[in-house]
Design a protein around this motif. Structure first.
Motif, short mmCIF file in Angstrom:
data_model
loop_
_atom_site.label_atom_id
_atom_site.label_comp_id
_atom_site.label_asym_id
_atom_site.label_seq_id
_atom_site.Cartn_x
_atom_site.Cartn_y
_atom_site.Cartn_z
N ARG A 88 44.67 26.99 36.87
CA ARG A 88 45.31 28.29 36.43
C ARG A 88 46.61 28.02 36.04
O ARG A 88 47.22 28.90 35.22
CB ARG A 88 45.39 29.23 37.70
N LEU A 120 43.49 43.13 33.28
CA LEU A 120 43.99 42.29 34.03
C LEU A 120 44.66 40.95 32.94
O LEU A 120 45.71 40.60 33.50
CB LEU A 120 42.77 41.29 34.75
N ASN A 121 44.49 41.07 31.95
CA ASN A 121 44.87 40.16 30.98
C ASN A 121 46.40 40.57 30.38
O ASN A 121 47.15 40.06 30.12
CB ASN A 121 44.01 40.06 29.77
N LYS A 178 52.09 37.32 34.34
CA LYS A 178 51.39 36.13 34.76
C LYS A 178 51.73 35.96 36.33
O LYS A 178 51.02 35.77 37.13
CB LYS A 178 51.90 34.87 34.04
N GLN A 223 51.93 38.47 38.38
CA GLN A 223 51.00 39.15 39.22
C GLN A 223 49.71 39.00 39.04
O GLN A 223 49.03 39.12 40.08
CB GLN A 223 51.27 40.73 38.26
N LYS A 224 49.17 38.14 37.79
CA LYS A 224 47.92 37.79 37.72
C LYS A 224 47.85 36.64 39.03
O LYS A 224 46.80 36.72 39.76
CB LYS A 224 47.46 37.14 36.66
N GLU A 225 48.91 35.79 39.20
CA GLU A 225 48.55 35.00 40.06
C GLU A 225 48.87 35.30 41.73
O GLU A 225 47.84 34.94 42.36
CB GLU A 225 50.01 33.76 40.05
N TYR A 252 45.37 36.92 42.51
CA TYR A 252 44.35 35.88 42.48
C TYR A 252 44.40 35.19 43.92
O TYR A 252 43.54 35.11 44.54
CB TYR A 252 44.82 34.67 41.42
N SER A 306 51.79 45.24 41.21
CA SER A 306 50.40 45.05 40.44
C SER A 306 49.45 46.14 40.88
O SER A 306 48.91 46.67 39.67
CB SER A 306 49.98 43.60 41.05
N PHE A 363 37.62 36.45 39.08
CA PHE A 363 38.51 35.25 38.98
C PHE A 363 37.48 33.90 39.32
O PHE A 363 38.06 32.87 39.17
CB PHE A 363 39.33 35.24 40.18
#
Length: 199
Positions: free
Chosen positions: A44, A132-133, A137, A139-141, A144, A174, A198
């Motif tokens: 990732r 999500l996209n 990044k 916030q995505k991490e 996850y 987020s 995920f």
């Protein structure tokens, strides 16, 4: 008290203590249990799978070489996640010169529909991916680590080298962002689906 004299009620902590005492079977078990998790998380952060595998091998080699001085972490998973994150950051010049780790967290939002409620419409699937996209990044991490890996705020703060309040604030931000975008649906329903997205 030496690691060989310690006994933990938690099997993973006990496994780590036996590894520190030089138990090769315990060491092999740690590699078997955590290599796949580290590979998934590392990929990732950077798309080069061979590079991630090399980093994982280096981590476990270093652990064995320094087993007598390695600490007994509160969370083995968080300890190893931080190790792979730091290793990738330190070695990043080998894959992208001048790259910033914080700007490289990637997630492939491949949704296997049989894992999600089959009654969700195609439009809902597309919206999940788009929302999500659209997140930054970091916030995505953090989503996850929290909702897919199930790590605590304290574990995430150690992995991402942030204080606990910053982790809480980023996670809260987020979720608020998702809530604002996910009109007409409960955000909790959305968050339950993150684990499937995920995977």
């Amino acid at each position: 008290m030496t690691p060989s004299e310690l006994h933990f009620s938690d099997p993973e902590q006990d496994l780590w203590a036996r590894f520190r005492a030089g138990d090769e079977d315990a060491y092999s078990s740690l590699m078997r249990v955590y290599s796949r998790l580290l590979f998934r998380y590392g990929c990732r952060l950077v798309a080069d799978e061979d590079f991630v595998k090399d980093c994982i091998q280096d981590i476990f080699f270093d652990l064995w070489e320094h087993r007598s001085t390695v600490s007994q972490p509160a969370s083995i998973k968080a300890y190893l996640f931080k190790a792979i994150r730091l290793r990738i950051f330190r070695e990043q010049s080998k894959w992208i010169r001048g790259a910033d780790l914080e700007d490289n967290f990637e997630v492939e939002f491949s949704i296997e529909r049989q894992l999600i409620d089959r009654q969700l419409a195609d439009e809902t699937h597309r919206k999940l991916e788009q929302l999500l996209n659209a997140l930054p990044k970091r916030q995505k991490e953090i989503l996850y680590l929290r909702f897919y890996e199930g790590l605590s705020h304290d574990d995430i703060s150690r992995i991402m080298t942030m204080n606990r309040q910053s982790v809480y604030n980023l996670l809260h931000e987020s979720i608020l962002r998702l809530r604002r975008s996910w009109q007409g649906e409960w955000v909790l329903s959305f968050l339950f689906l993150i684990r499937e997205i995920f995977s």
